[in-house]
Enzyme design. Structure first.
Site, PDB file in Angstrom:
ATOM      1  N   HIS A  29      -8.590  -9.579  -5.724  1.00 31.04           N
ATOM      2  CA  HIS A  29      -8.532  -8.372  -4.899  1.00 31.04           C
ATOM      3  C   HIS A  29      -9.266  -8.524  -3.571  1.00 31.04           C
ATOM      4  O   HIS A  29      -9.260  -7.613  -2.758  1.00 31.04           O
ATOM      5  CB  HIS A  29      -9.103  -7.183  -5.685  1.00 31.04           C
ATOM      6  CG  HIS A  29      -8.400  -6.956  -6.981  1.00 31.04           C
ATOM      7  ND1 HIS A  29      -8.849  -7.478  -8.177  1.00 31.04           N
ATOM      8  CD2 HIS A  29      -7.238  -6.329  -7.251  1.00 31.04           C
ATOM      9  CE1 HIS A  29      -8.004  -7.152  -9.139  1.00 31.04           C
ATOM     10  NE2 HIS A  29      -7.017  -6.459  -8.603  1.00 31.04           N
ATOM     11  N   GLU A  74       7.071  -8.173  -5.372  1.00 30.10           N
ATOM     12  CA  GLU A  74       6.726  -8.225  -3.947  1.00 30.10           C
ATOM     13  C   GLU A  74       7.853  -8.846  -3.137  1.00 30.10           C
ATOM     14  O   GLU A  74       8.109  -8.454  -2.012  1.00 30.10           O
ATOM     15  CB  GLU A  74       5.410  -8.988  -3.742  1.00 30.10           C
ATOM     16  CG  GLU A  74       4.173  -8.188  -4.133  1.00 30.10           C
ATOM     17  CD  GLU A  74       3.996  -8.018  -5.630  1.00 30.10           C
ATOM     18  OE1 GLU A  74       4.626  -8.780  -6.406  1.00 30.10           O
ATOM     19  OE2 GLU A  74       3.227  -7.124  -6.046  1.00 30.10           O
TER      20      GLU A  74
END
Ligand SMILES: Cc1ncc(C[n+]2csc(CCOP(=O)(O)OP(=O)(O)O)c2C)c(N)n1
Length: 702
Positions: A506, A438
């Protein structure tokens, strides 16, 4: 290795390399030394300069490198010891002094420390805005390198044919996440970038053996694929020249990335404050003997210039440096009344944009197709996922500088399917999968935006933006730090929030982070129509934007709306009143809007619901105007309560509308725990219709 050094070479064994302008190199080396001398012996003791990071010892090699960065589209990612490179590329001595002296103008107008530089340059190599974080220079530099290939191969601009990026770092920085992320990207994609490691064997006081096994990063990378590696002595003019000429030619001729590791002495402490007590006396003596300045003199005198010419050069540099110092000292202090400016893009008093010098589409005068905030709805409703995909598709079609990337977004179309089919339609240079980093995704996006592209990065789930925090924060503050010289308007799409089931990984929302972070727009749509208008606004914005895609809403029936058309674009910072009422104002956003509407129906009173739609900027006026009428305020959000964005809204309502209130402001949010996986547990913490209705009733009756 640390503690003992190879015997100092007294002068280069190589003949003078005729490809270089050695007189200019000598001037620049003497000038860099003069800056360091004046800072160390005068400005630091006089406390006029606080942060002094001498480049003594690193200087010669950087200058040699700088003379080779002669392409209009070249760029360097650099760090606090890189001033000699900047001088070579065009930084004036006066600006070089003005930065550390915290004077007006220069690379930050007194906002940033003097060694954290930047250099916009329309006619030659750009130096990307540095950051204080060691290692953060790497991934933006590969972003620039990938942009070179994009301009060349996708946009067909042949002025990029021999362009290159270079990134400078100390040997300790080769232990950072940024280094490895960038190396992976550069080698897998064979990008035109040079990694230049200035190995002075210490990271402040920590020896290189603790950064890299055996202490030599080049040796450790020997089997790394697609990487051309070379080593040498950065204190030796002939060796440095031959090394840089070789590796830059390798990179410019499309053979892929290279890494050059040069031994350089650090002829002073890490910074002005460092006594170097961790180095032995012998080590320091050996290190001083490797000073590149006398070596350069021996290399050039008499082969290139006479003794008298060298002495004349020294006097000229001294005079130039003193004049520059005086001019810098005479500069006015920065204007304190302007200090809150340039967090976001601004307009001039005449209404024209006050555009940054470098970065984003605005600089090239890009004109977007027209937009309207009046929807042209289709008959059918569409889900939010399709609405997002269609918006991306249209902007890809109409903006050749826009590109999408992230994990699994290519052939698979994204784990949420938002980019399904887009790679087939637009090709794998414009829509592509990235390596799993990321930091790499965001840092690369930053470099691409500085290079003038419109990067749209997908972070697979909101929680997985964590490894990119450094790049995200530095992206947000870039415009302010550089006093509007640079900006990196990127869009980061990230799904999150609860879905049919939740869990701590999530289901994170955490939008408050980007209200608190400086320089970010934060968009949080609750339905398909708004998603189109707000995403299009983000994709055409001159500021970086986080676009949150709530998992519950992506295919949720309530969020389905008619697609509002390819020209639909909404202003950021304008809330929508989803239903008007007199008894209570409810401020909410995202997946809570639906629940608040259902709860209001259940309560059966006249309740006003405000869907903020964007968290940064947020529509204070709409909230305050509503509370002034209803005299009661409930804030409902999904992020955990403490210091959530509800706290900011409550504080503003308390400050600005206290005397309008007939009851305390209330917040209803997830208690301070992550979202649990068990269905019953999740329901117990995520605000539900029943709970919201209870809060509404209590507040109306209070
Ligand atoms: C992320 C981060 N961690 C720690 C620091 C503090 N720090 C500044 S410089 C430095 C050492 C870096 O050494 P190296 O990369 O070898 O470069 P050199 O200073 O030797 O040129 C450290 C630990 C920082 N600025 N950023």
């Amino acid at each position: 290795m640390t503690g003992t050094l190879a015997p100092a070479q007294q002068s280069s064994t190589l003949p003078v390399d005729p490809r270089f302008d050695w007189k200019r190199i000598a001037y620049l080396l003497l000038a860099s030394r003069s800056l360091d001398d004046i800072e160390e012996t005068r400005l630091l003791p006089q406390k006029k300069v606080v942060y002094q990071f001498s480049a003594r010892g690193h200087d010669l090699a950087q200058i040699v490198l700088g003379t080779l960065l002669d392409g209009k589209h070249d760029a360097a990612g650099a760090y606090y010891r890189s001033r000699p490179l900047l001088l070579t590329l065009g930084l004036t001595l006066e600006d070089a002094f003005a930065g550390p002296l915290r004077k007006s103008g220069g690379f930050s107008d007194g906002r940033d420390i003097g060694v954290v530089c930047n250099f916009p340059n329309n006619d030659g190599a750009t130096v990307l805005p540095m950051s204080g974080d060691v290692g953060s220079q790497y991934t933006p530099a590969v972003g620039w390198a990938q942009s070179i290939t994009y301009y060349r191969d996708v946009l067909g601009d042949h002025s990029y044919d021999r362009s290159m990026a270079v990134v400078l770092g100390g040997e300790a920085s080769a232990a950072t996440n940024g280094f490895w992320s960038a190396l992976t990207i550069a080698t897998t994609l064979r990008l035109p970038i040079l990694f230049y490691i200035e190995d002075n064997r210490y990271g402040i006081s920590v020896p290189s053996e603790l950064q890299t096994p055996g202490g030599n990063i080049a040796a450790n990378l020997a089997s790394f694929g697609n990487l051309y590696i070379r080593e040498g002595d950065g204190s030796d003019p002939g060796d440095a020249a031959a090394s840089f000429a070789d590796v830059t030619e390798h990179v410019r001729s499309h053979k892929g990335p290279a890494l050059l590791r040069l031994d350089v002495p650090r002829l002073c402490g890490h910074s002005g404050q460092d006594t170097q007590a961790y180095k032995s006396a012998d080590y320091i003596t050996d290190e001083q003997a490797r000073d590149p300045l006398p070596k350069l003199r021996r290399y050039l005198v008499p082969a290139v210039m006479s003794e008298a010419e060298w002495t004349e050069l020294e006097s000229r540099v001294e005079a130039d440096a003193e004049a520059a110092l005086e001019a810098a000292l005479n500069r006015p202090e920065p204007d304190a009344s302007r200090i809150t400016r340039y967090v976001f893009a601004e307009s001039r008093p005449d209404g024209m944009p006050d555009t940054q010098q470098t970065g984003g589409l605005a600089v090239s005068g890009h004109v977007f197709p027209g937009g309207t905030s009046t929807p042209a709805p289709e008959l059918q409703r569409t889900n939010m996922l399709t609405a997002i995909r269609r918006t991306l598709q249209h902007e890809l079609k109409t903006n050749p500088k826009l590109l999408l990337f992230g994990e699994d977004i290519g052939p698979k179309g994204g784990v949420h399917a938002a980019t399904m089919g887009l790679q087939d339609e637009f090709g794998d240079k414009r829509v592509f999968d990235t390596s799993l980093s990321e930091e790499g995704i965001i840092g690369r996006a930053v470099g691409m935006a500085i290079a003038g592209l419109m990067p749209v990065a997908e972070i697979q789930f909101r929680k997985y933006a964590d490894p990119a925090t450094e790049q995200l924060n530095n992206c947000g503050t870039m415009r302010w730090r550089t006093a509007n010289r640079f900006a990196a308007p990127i869009v980061v799409r990230m799904p999150g929030g609860f879905a049919k089931v939740g869990d701590p990984w999530h289901s994170v929302s955490g939008e408050v982070l980007w209200a608190h972070a400086i320089g970010w727009q934060m968009v949080f749509p609750s339905n398909a129509e708004d998603a189109v208008g707000l995403l299009r606004a983000a994709l055409r914005s001159n500021n970086p934007t986080i676009f949150f895609e709530h998992r519950h809403l992506l295919d949720g029936p309530w969020a389905r709306r008619p697609y509002p058309g390819d020209d639909y674009v909404l202003p950021l910072g304008k809330a929508r009143i989803t239903q008007s009422g007199e008894a209570l104002t409810v401020v909410t956003w995202g997946a809570m809007v639906e629940r608040c509407e259902l709860a209001a129906k259940r309560v059966g009173e006249s309740i006003e619901i405000i869907d903020l739609r964007t968290i940064s900027p947020w529509d204070r006026e709409a909230v305050l105007a509503s509370v002034a009428r209803t005299r009661r305020c409930l804030i409902v959000h999904e992020d955990n309560q403490t210091a959530g964005f509800g706290a900011e809204i409550a504080a503003v309502v308390a400050e600005e509308a206290f005397y309008s209130l007939d009851a305390p402001i209330r917040r209803f949010a997830i208690p301070d725990v992550p979202v649990p996986h068990n269905f019953g547990l999740m329901d117990a913490v995520v605000p539900g219709v029943e709970g919201i209705a209870r809060y509404m009733t209590e507040l109306i009756e209070a």
